[in-house]
Design an enzyme around this catalytic site. Structure first.
Site, short mmCIF file in Angstrom:
data_model
loop_
_atom_site.label_atom_id
_atom_site.label_comp_id
_atom_site.label_asym_id
_atom_site.label_seq_id
_atom_site.Cartn_x
_atom_site.Cartn_y
_atom_site.Cartn_z
N ASP A 145 0.75 -1.46 0.10
CA ASP A 145 -0.10 0.01 0.36
C ASP A 145 0.46 1.23 -0.15
O ASP A 145 1.89 1.31 0.65
CB ASP A 145 -0.94 0.12 0.84
CG ASP A 145 -1.83 -0.90 0.94
OD1 ASP A 145 -2.27 -1.71 -0.02
OD2 ASP A 145 -2.61 -0.69 1.87
N ARG A 146 0.31 2.41 -0.66
CA ARG A 146 1.26 3.61 -1.10
C ARG A 146 1.57 4.16 0.52
O ARG A 146 2.52 4.61 1.11
CB ARG A 146 -0.21 4.52 -1.37
CG ARG A 146 1.13 5.83 -1.69
CD ARG A 146 0.60 6.82 -2.61
NE ARG A 146 -1.38 7.04 -1.62
CZ ARG A 146 -0.85 8.00 -1.09
NH1 ARG A 146 -0.19 8.98 -0.61
NH2 ARG A 146 -2.05 8.67 -0.28
#
Length: 316
Positions: A145-146
């Protein structure tokens, strides 16, 4: 049984570490021309599509510009580059932990997406690594995930990428995460959390529903402090979207800095890198499917809320 036509190599080079967009015209369409199909398919609008055709920016497998009035032909491949919107650079280093002729393992910072998607294109780990290492064929074996920091595995050779992706698909990679969240003395740990998580397209958050579990997380308390914070080790047995964040929230100890759980907060302005999500992909362990080497990699990052909560909370 009819075999699908193989995909030709891209006739356009990468731009800033980003591959050109490839479009294959589907069967059964009622479009008269290639232009008609792209206007309907792309969200850019007719004016932008017409401008791309006029400038010769849409090409076929031979690299030649495709005229707008080219008759529609199912199976035809087209390539072009999207003009990316300006992106605010993520001002944190992307540390290379390991590099050999087969793989690259990096320690990704918070706020940097793994691969191009949506509004994050050039400011992604993949695009940056391709530029910085000079390896245009680099590919991601999995995604992080970012908002999550930590270890990500990339492959050097396209023909070997499937072997490494299979490791993750078949859960042959042992991953450990670290998180900072509230400490609840009444919460009995360690424990294994099992639930069914669904993530619907277009909805920001995932949710737990009734049904057979498809998500499994081992949660352990590593340490806690008098100020009410705990440091946790999370060992996922599955890889559902937002799984660790959902499970920690369900236990009543949501991860610090989470903009989605327990409540969705307002969008953070571009360039606001304060108070990152306190979740870190700490270790990766696996047997290399190409070389047979036993790998174990560890992140060198620390979670700021644990080392200096006041500074993290103040966004310093």
């Amino acid at each position: 049984m009819r075999r699908r036509r193989p995909i030709p190599p891209a006739p356009l080079p990468q731009r800033e570490g980003v591959d050109p967009v490839r479009v294959r015209l589907p069967a059964g369409g009622q479009w008269a021309t290639v232009r008609d199909h792209l206007v309907q398919r792309l969200s850019a609008g007719a004016g932008v599509v017409d401008g791309m055709f006029a400038a010769g920016l849409i090409v076929g497998a031979d690299g030649r510009a495709v005229p707008a009035d080219t008759p529609y032909a199912p199976g035809l491949f087209l390539w072009f580059h999207r003009e990316p919107a300006a992106e605010v650079p993520v001002p944190f280093p992307l540390e290379v932990v390991h590099r050999d002729e087969h793989i690259v393992v990096v320690d990704k910072p918070h706020f940097l997406a793994t691969t191009p998607r949506g509004s994050h294109v050039t400011q992604t780990a993949l695009a940056r690594l391709r530029r910085e290492l000079g390896v245009p064929e680099l590919g991601a074996a999995h995604r992080l995930d970012r908002l999550t920091a930590g270890l990500v595995l990339f492959t050097v050779r396209p023909e070997e990428r499937g072997a490494y992706q299979t490791l993750f698909r078949d859960r042959l990679v042992r991953k450990e995460y670290e998180a900072v969240a509230p400490y609840d003395p009444a919460l009995e740990l360690p424990r294994t959390v099992r639930s069914r998580i669904v993530k619907e397209r277009g909805v920001l958050t995932a949710r737990e529903v009734e049904g057979e579990p498809n998500a499994l997380t081992r949660v352990e308390l590593v340490a806690h402090r008098p100020d009410g914070l705990g440091r946790y080790r999370l060992v996922p047995g599955t890889g559902q979207t937002h799984q660790l964040r959902v499970h920690m929230n369900a236990l009543g100890v949501p991860i610090l800095g989470d903009p989605l759980y327990p409540e969705v907060t307002g969008p953070v302005p571009a360039g606001d890198f304060r108070r990152p999500l306190q979740l870190l992909a700490r270790t990766l362990e696996f047997t290399d499917p190409v070389t047979g080497v036993e790998h174990r990699f560890a992140s060198g990052r620390v979670l700021a809320a644990w080392t200096s909560y006041e500074a993290w909370a103040a966004g310093q």
